[in-house]
Design an enzyme around this catalytic site. Structure first.
Site, PDB file in Angstrom:
ATOM      1  N   CYS A 176       0.911  -1.108   0.026  1.00 17.42           N
ATOM      2  CA  CYS A 176      -0.129  -0.072   0.135  1.00 17.42           C
ATOM      3  C   CYS A 176       0.856   1.274  -0.045  1.00 17.42           C
ATOM      4  O   CYS A 176       2.172   1.299   0.178  1.00 17.42           O
ATOM      5  CB  CYS A 176      -0.893  -0.113   1.244  1.00 17.42           C
ATOM      6  SG  CYS A 176      -1.702  -1.680   1.479  1.00 17.42           S
TER       7      CYS A 176
ATOM      8  N   GLY B 235      -0.779   0.782  -5.054  1.00 19.61           N
ATOM      9  CA  GLY B 235      -2.183   0.014  -4.949  1.00 19.61           C
ATOM     10  C   GLY B 235      -3.065   0.548  -5.651  1.00 19.61           C
ATOM     11  O   GLY B 235      -3.571   1.949  -5.335  1.00 19.61           O
TER      12      GLY B 235
ATOM     13  N   ASN C 227       1.053   0.729   5.686  1.00 19.79           N
ATOM     14  CA  ASN C 227       1.735  -0.031   4.667  1.00 19.79           C
ATOM     15  C   ASN C 227       2.506  -1.022   5.118  1.00 19.79           C
ATOM     16  O   ASN C 227       3.439  -0.739   5.974  1.00 19.79           O
ATOM     17  CB  ASN C 227       2.382   0.969   3.722  1.00 19.79           C
ATOM     18  CG  ASN C 227       3.274   0.298   2.676  1.00 19.79           C
ATOM     19  OD1 ASN C 227       4.429   0.850   2.543  1.00 19.79           O
ATOM     20  ND2 ASN C 227       2.865  -0.778   2.190  1.00 19.79           N
ATOM     21  N   GLY C 228       2.399  -2.367   4.907  1.00 24.43           N
ATOM     22  CA  GLY C 228       3.231  -3.299   5.318  1.00 24.43           C
ATOM     23  C   GLY C 228       2.350  -4.654   5.659  1.00 24.43           C
ATOM     24  O   GLY C 228       1.303  -4.642   5.295  1.00 24.43           O
TER      25      GLY C 228
ATOM     26  N   TYR D  16      11.392  -2.620  -7.901  1.00 24.93           N
ATOM     27  CA  TYR D  16      10.310  -2.634  -8.645  1.00 24.93           C
ATOM     28  C   TYR D  16       9.335  -1.799  -8.036  1.00 24.93           C
ATOM     29  O   TYR D  16       8.482  -1.053  -8.476  1.00 24.93           O
ATOM     30  CB  TYR D  16       9.559  -3.799  -8.419  1.00 24.93           C
ATOM     31  CG  TYR D  16       8.024  -3.887  -9.053  1.00 24.93           C
ATOM     32  CD1 TYR D  16       7.894  -3.998 -10.387  1.00 24.93           C
ATOM     33  CD2 TYR D  16       6.905  -3.921  -8.256  1.00 24.93           C
ATOM     34  CE1 TYR D  16       6.487  -4.107 -11.107  1.00 24.93           C
ATOM     35  CE2 TYR D  16       5.701  -3.673  -8.679  1.00 24.93           C
ATOM     36  CZ  TYR D  16       5.441  -3.838 -10.209  1.00 24.93           C
ATOM     37  OH  TYR D  16       4.282  -3.940 -10.488  1.00 24.93           O
TER      38      TYR D  16
END
Ligand code: AMP
Length: 507
Positions: free
Chosen positions: A39, A65, A140-141, A280
């Site tokens: 995210c 996301g 996020n995670g 990426y």
């Protein structure tokens, strides 16, 4: 104190659908086959256009996301929440939506989940009302002991509203005996393991927190008198905010009207940020660890050309992820760079499609060969990574059909042999190409004339580190090495839960 909360944007999505089976995996109506979050987070404190700025920040973080996004704001009296399925631009560009998100502080979240039914109740920021007031969190995670904690919470009487790992943070916060909200949050994050970059909002502060080794990124910016928190610097750039610094590993920053206060609730440890951000995940124009991701990706191409040269006529990137490495490979090898594949930008990322059949179709929809630079040539194809191998196989075929004499595949990262549990969507070992085949097997699968990957040390060198320190690795690189940097409590049982629905799991 209790806080009122409006949720005008919340709509039920798909909850009524029953379980479905795709390629032998059953996804229940409750959603994902495992906890999986990948995210982008953003927040701004003290700005008259807080919600609009947050929407812009989320727009710049859209690559992290694309399934859903949400914004929570606070106007001095009430919290406001809008959480929607779909792209930021489609949901948060309209004045009437932003007008509902009143207030001078706001946080937002872009969500990516991969399989199963997306559920609006999993869309963040999550919000709860506890006895210190309202509390919203964007995460996020991925927490690697969330299922274990959740089972304990439920057996002690807790009611869970989402299937998101993030919700356990809210439960732990609400149960903490500490007096101040920040102390409660610290209490909560001391009990979780795995990765988290959090942006939280209360009625008088914005909080940012990064896990003890800083797996997922989080940066601090300034926009005039306002403070900004964001997953990446590209989200600061879009709103014209100035980069101040990264939130450090294990740091909790508290932003109030009095400024920024830093807390270090964990014993000091060396940082181990996720190496995949460089490969990426992050946008190429973002600055991570002091260097632009674009320059590092080009360097990965240079390194790859040194490690795995190819006798060829043209270097062709698989767009967009392979472009910077292909530029580096071309410069180092002296072989001309050509845009031999044209990408249709109106199709989402291949990976975003939740089922294999659609993913394969996605590759066809997304890429076309530019035959004029392919026909009769020996082509080196460059991509940043191979996960299932779907993209590489399709593109090799595409290039052959366009008349290439030879097709040499070069990948600017090492083979992904291990799944991720920290918020990157890599599938289980069963579906990872490199976990199931050796180099020759992969080459044969892709039907390429040759195949080579960048070495692990090659990646480190591209980031400016001489070599991997095997005793204290400088990055989290478990996808390539199997060296997981945290406990994986949820995975340690006899039958790890990754293929089960969370709610099926807890009965
Ligand atoms: P695959 O086709 O399964 O081998 O996936 C490889 C492609 O997906 C490459 O073009 C990568 O750029 C891209 N990719 C790699 N990791 C991810 C990820 N976590 N999420 C989305 N796309 C990814």
């Amino acid at each position: 104190m209790t806080q009122a909360m409006t949720e005008a944007g919340d709509t039920l999505f798909n909850e009524a659908r029953g379980g479905i089976t795709i390629d032998g995996l059953t996804f229940t109506r409750y959603g994902d086959d495992r906890l999986r979050e990948e995210c982008g987070v953003f927040g701004i404190f003290n700005h008259q256009d807080a919600a609009a700025i947050t929407a812009l920040g989320l727009h710049a973080l859209q690559h992290r996301g694309q399934e859903a996004s949400g914004i929570v704001s606070y106007d001095g009296r009430k919290f406001h929440s809008e959480r929607r399925m779909g792209l930021v631009g489609d949901n948060f560009s309209k004045a009437r939506v932003l007008e509902r998100l009143k207030g001078r502080m706001a946080i937002g979240h872009n969500r990516y989940s991969t399989t199963g039914d997306p559920l609006i109740r999993n869309v963040q920021p999550l919000f709860c009302d506890i006895d210190t007031g309202g509390f919203a969190v964007a995460h996020n995670g991925n927490l690697t002991n969330a299922l274990t904690i959740r089972r304990e919470l439920i057996s002690s009487g807790a009611i869970c509203h989402s299937t998101s790992d993030t919700e356990v943070i809210l439960h732990l916060l609400s149960r903490s005996k500490k007096r101040r909200t920040v102390e409660r949050l610290i209490d909560a994050i001391r009990q979780v393991e795995g990765s988290y970059a959090l942006v939280c909002l209360t009625n008088d502060m914005m909080i940012g927190a990064r896990d003890p080794i800083g797996i997922r990124p989080l940066v601090i910016g300034r926009l005039g008198p306002s403070y900004v928190l964001a997953s990446e610097t590209c989200a600061l750039d879009i709103v014209g905010a100035e980069f101040v610094r990264e939130v450090e590993n294990g740091e909790v920053v508290v932003i109030t009207d009095d400024g920024l206060e830093s807390h270090r609730p964990f014993p000091k440890r060396a940082a181990r940020p996720c190496i995949f951000e460089y490969i990426y995940f992050s946008r190429p124009d973002s600055i991570v660890g002091g260097r632009t991701v674009y320059e590092i990706r080009k360097q990965m191409g240079v390194q790859l050309a040194r490690e795995a040269a190819a006798d060829a006529d043209v270097i062709v990137p698989i767009p967009d992820s392979g472009v910077p490495a292909a530029i580096g490979f071309s410069r180092e090898s002296g072989i001309p760079f050509e845009l031999g594949i044209i990408r249709n930008h109106y199709v989402g990322r291949t990976f975003i499609e939740p089922e294999q059949r659609i993913r394969q179709l996605g590759v066809k929809l997304k890429h076309s060969a530019n035959s004029s630079v392919i026909r009769g040539n020996r082509v080196v194809l460059i991509d940043d990574s191979v996960v299932r191998g779907t993209t590489s196989k399709k593109i090799v075929q595409l290039i052959r059909d366009a008349g290439a004499k030879e097709v040499h595949m070069r990948i600017s990262s090492p083979p992904i042999t291990h799944p991720d549990f920290y918020g990157i969507d890599t599938p289980s070992k069963r579906d990872l190409l490199a976990a199931n085949m050796d180099l020759e097997g992969m080459r044969a699968f892709m039907e390429a004339d040759s195949l080579a990957f960048l070495s692990v040390n090659g990646i480190y060198r591209s980031i400016g580190v001489d070599a991997r320190d095997d005793r204290n690795p400088q990055f989290t690189d478990h996808c390539f090495t199997g060296d997981y940097p945290t406990e994986l409590t949820d995975q340690s049982g006899e039958s790890p839960p990754r293929q089960l629905s969370l709610l099926a799991e807890v009965g």
